[in-house]
Design an enzyme around this catalytic site. Structure first.
Site, PDB file in Angstrom:
ATOM      1  N   PRO A  25      31.161  16.651  13.390  1.00  0.00           N
ATOM      2  CG  PRO A  25      30.368  14.769  14.463  1.00  0.00           C
ATOM      3  CD  PRO A  25      31.147  16.010  14.702  1.00  0.00           C
TER       4      PRO A  25
ATOM      5  CG  ASP B 249      34.545  23.032   3.542  1.00  0.00           C
ATOM      6  OD1 ASP B 249      34.728  23.756   2.558  1.00  0.00           O
ATOM      7  OD2 ASP B 249      35.435  22.703   4.334  1.00  0.00           O
TER       8      ASP B 249
ATOM      9  CE  LYS C 175      38.332  21.339  -1.040  1.00  0.00           C
ATOM     10  NZ  LYS C 175      37.813  21.380   0.300  1.00  0.00           N
TER      11      LYS C 175
ATOM     12  N   GLY D 170      34.252  18.314  10.964  1.00  0.00           N
ATOM     13  CA  GLY D 170      35.156  17.521  11.807  1.00  0.00           C
ATOM     14  C   GLY D 170      36.249  18.374  12.401  1.00  0.00           C
ATOM     15  CG  ASP D 171      40.763  18.435  14.079  1.00  0.00           C
ATOM     16  OD1 ASP D 171      40.696  18.931  15.208  1.00  0.00           O
ATOM     17  OD2 ASP D 171      41.769  18.536  13.343  1.00  0.00           O
TER      18      ASP D 171
ATOM     19  CG  MET E 293      37.210  11.194   2.198  1.00  0.00           C
ATOM     20  SD  MET E 293      38.472  12.398   1.760  1.00  0.00           S
ATOM     21  CE  MET E 293      39.596  12.250   3.116  1.00  0.00           C
TER      22      MET E 293
HETATM   23  C1  LIG Z   1      37.728  15.559   3.658  1.00  0.00           C
HETATM   24  S1  LIG Z   1      37.330  14.493   4.963  1.00  0.00           S
HETATM   25  C2  LIG Z   1      37.179  15.650   6.228  1.00  0.00           C
HETATM   26  C3  LIG Z   1      37.325  15.035   7.546  1.00  0.00           C
HETATM   27  C4  LIG Z   1      37.102  16.037   8.646  1.00  0.00           C
HETATM   28  N1  LIG Z   1      38.104  17.044   8.651  1.00  0.00           N
HETATM   29  C5  LIG Z   1      37.051  15.347   9.997  1.00  0.00           C
HETATM   30  O1  LIG Z   1      37.898  15.573  10.846  1.00  0.00           O
HETATM   31  O2  LIG Z   1      36.097  14.581  10.213  1.00  0.00           O
HETATM   32  C6  LIG Z   1      35.661  14.053   4.627  1.00  0.00           C
HETATM   33  C7  LIG Z   1      35.358  12.651   5.111  1.00  0.00           C
HETATM   34  O3  LIG Z   1      35.130  12.651   6.504  1.00  0.00           O
HETATM   35  C8  LIG Z   1      34.210  11.636   6.808  1.00  0.00           C
HETATM   36  N2  LIG Z   1      33.039  12.237   7.458  1.00  0.00           N
HETATM   37  C9  LIG Z   1      32.815  13.540   7.695  1.00  0.00           C
HETATM   38  N3  LIG Z   1      31.667  13.725   8.372  1.00  0.00           N
HETATM   39  C10 LIG Z   1      31.153  12.492   8.573  1.00  0.00           C
HETATM   40  C11 LIG Z   1      29.995  11.993   9.216  1.00  0.00           C
HETATM   41  N4  LIG Z   1      29.107  12.816   9.832  1.00  0.00           N
HETATM   42  N5  LIG Z   1      29.778  10.662   9.223  1.00  0.00           N
HETATM   43  C12 LIG Z   1      30.646   9.823   8.647  1.00  0.00           C
HETATM   44  N6  LIG Z   1      31.758  10.229   8.031  1.00  0.00           N
HETATM   45  C13 LIG Z   1      32.025  11.548   7.982  1.00  0.00           C
HETATM   46  C14 LIG Z   1      33.861  10.960   5.500  1.00  0.00           C
HETATM   47  O4  LIG Z   1      34.752   9.894   5.322  1.00  0.00           O
HETATM   48  C15 LIG Z   1      34.110  12.073   4.523  1.00  0.00           C
HETATM   49  O5  LIG Z   1      34.306  11.588   3.217  1.00  0.00           O
END
Ligand SMILES: C[S@@+](CC[C@H](N)C(=O)[O-])C[C@H]1O[C@@H](n2cnc3c(N)ncnc32)[C@H](O)[C@@H]1O
Length: 490
Positions: free
Chosen positions: A229, A252, A274, A306-307, A387
């Site tokens: 994160p 990204d 993006k 994230g993952d 999201m």
């Molecule tokens: C396209 S998704 C990717 C998720 C990512 N692959 C994951 O496993 O966390 C992007 C969303 O992940 C969430 N997100 C990612 N990083 C975050 C963070 N540090 N704090 C809160 N939400 C986060 C938000 O909802 C963001 O809009």
């Protein structure tokens, strides 16, 4: 960075040490080990010098040095053990050409001496820029116990074969890969287990094979890696190892700068971030780029927040790779929902509250995603929404319309597990207004379920706040710095 880290070649050069006690002896010994011709200036020498005095490269001068005495010296340590005497010597030497280091006086130093872990020829130097020698010592102790003594032998073994390999393999990238294979394979094991003759023979065979294979067009590979994160401490060891191997990094917007900086220093970095309305690089182009770079023989690190398999479109990217027979591997990362839950003190499951947890996305291709509401409003479960900030009002209303209690606890974790994390806690009927009042901009995870109530007791992160941390409760002060808006990139 306070100082430029360099290793100075002092073999055969003159170096001075001022002082006759233990600190001066230690410095003299290090200089002698590096091949310097050491002159010690001191009225008398303590016992610690006994062994050193036997060395042919050692000279004792029984006086305090003047600037003229340092003519022709490369460097000088001042370590008399008496602060006033050190300052006096420094004043007398000021303007000398030699680089000067005064013990415990960073302000009087041309250079500082790092703590070292010595596995000659492998040397690890640790410095805190003079800020905390104790911390440097602690790190040194940890490294001492984690770097086997045999690594010195391994470094020497590789050093002996470098010229031979360079003569056989022109391409520096091919050479780097060759060494990586050696280091991760049985040859290194032979050296480490003291079987150098077998290792020499195996290495010679490998070099011949590599030289023959170098005419074949190289094929690279892709590492699809979850970067977590945002906090580099939450990377996996494997992610870090792959980051250190990459020739090129595609990352990204959600991958934080400190994480990108951990990739191999020489690696080319390509931003492919993006966002919902403004696609910097369409998904297909990212896939094509991965294929092209791998076909050029590169090790391509595809870093995703994230993952990679959790709302990250990682599956689509590696499908393209599979279609083109490009080798790839996937390294999981800590996904935002689990990181946010942990850093907000909200367990996603709990014996008394939730026996299941559902991860959903709040936004689809055309706005609010069509969710299976009958499943989401079930009791005894937690719903973690990715999201969702842009559709929070509709989401909260839909929960209630499908039978959820309007007072069901809900939390928003904004910039979770980062220094600027904020958490807004409320209920379904209030949460959208709270988010607006706190001017949350994302990225956020929304957590819905009675587990949210546990935060009162289990919140730990806010107890160690950084200056940027702010509890984002209803009515909290709105941050003035510009925050990125919620995006759908991963
Ligand atoms: C396209 S998704 C990717 C998720 C990512 N692959 C994951 O496993 O966390 C992007 C969303 O992940 C969430 N997100 C990612 N990083 C975050 C963070 N540090 N704090 C809160 N939400 C986060 C938000 O909802 C963001 O809009």
């Amino acid at each position: 960075m306070q100082h430029l880290p360099v290793f100075l070649g002092v073999k055969g050069k003159r170096a001075a040490v001022v002082g006759g006690g233990a600190a001066a002896a230690r410095r003299s010994e290090t200089l002698a080990r590096a091949g310097a011709l050491v002159t010690v200036f001191a009225a008398r020498l303590d016992d610690e010098f006994r062994d050193l005095l036997a060395g042919a490269t050692f000279e004792h001068v029984a006086k305090e040095p003047t600037r003229a005495d340092l003519e022709g010296f490369a460097l000088c340590y001042v370590a008399t053990g008496d602060g006033e005497a050190d300052a006096r010597v420094f004043a007398a030497l000021r303007g000398a050409r030699a680089l000067i280091n005064v013990a415990d006086r960073p302000d009087l130093c041309d250079f500082i001496a790092p703590s070292i872990v010595d596995r000659d020829p492998l040397v690890v130097a640790i410095s805190t820029g003079g800020a905390s020698p104790m911390l440097a010592r602690l790190i040194k102790a940890r490294l001492e116990s984690s770097i086997p003594a045999a690594y010195g032998r391994l470094a020497a073994f590789m050093g002996r074969s470098r010229a031979l390999l360079a003569a056989k393999l022109d391409d520096p990238r091919a050479r780097r890969r060759f060494w990586e294979r050696v280091l991760e394979g049985p040859i290194a094991e032979m050296v480490l287990s003291d079987n150098e003759a077998a290792a020499e023979a195996a290495l010679a065979g490998e070099i011949e094979r590599a030289a023959g294979a170098s005419e074949i067009a190289p094929i690279g590979e892709v590492y699809l890696v979850g970067a977590g994160p945002g906090d580099p401490d939450l990377l996996t060891f494997r992610a870090l190892r792959l980051m250190q191997k990459a020739d090129v990094v595609l990352y990204d917007r959600l991958v934080s700068r400190p994480i990108v900086d951990l990739a191999r220093r020489e690696a080319e970095r390509i931003y492919v971030g993006k966002r919902r309305a403004d696609h910097a690089l369409p998904q297909q182009e990212i896939g094509d780029m991965l294929v092209r770079l791998a076909r050029e023989g590169k090790r391509v690190l595809r870093l995703k927040g994230g993952d990679p398999f959790m709302f990250g479109r990682g599956g689509e990217e590696i499908e393209t790779l599979a279609d083109h027979n490009i080798p790839f591997q996937v390294c999981p990362g800590i996904t935002a929902a689990t990181a946010c839950a942990a850093y907000a003190g909200i367990p996603l499951t709990h014996r008394d509250h939730a026996q299941a947890c559902v991860f959903v996305t709040g936004s689809g291709r055309n706005g609010l995603v069509d969710l299976d509401w009958a499943t989401l409003v079930r009791p005894n479960q937690t719903v973690a929404i990715y999201m969702g900030l842009g559709h929070l009002e509709e989401l909260a209303q839909a929960f209630v319309a499908h039978g959820a209690d309007p007072d069901l606890p809900a939390a928003i974790v904004d910039n979770g597990a980062r220094a600027n994390q904020r958490v807004v806690v409320g209920a379904l009927r209030t949460i959208a207004a709270q988010a607006r009042a706190a001017a949350l901009r994302g990225p956020t995870i929304i957590i819905v379920g009675t587990v949210v109530a546990l935060r009162d007791k289990l919140n730990w992160y806010a107890k160690f706040p950084s200056p940027a941390v702010e509890e984002g409760v209803f009515g909290a002060e709105i941050r003035r710095e510009v925050q990125p808006t919620e995006r759908d990139d991963g």
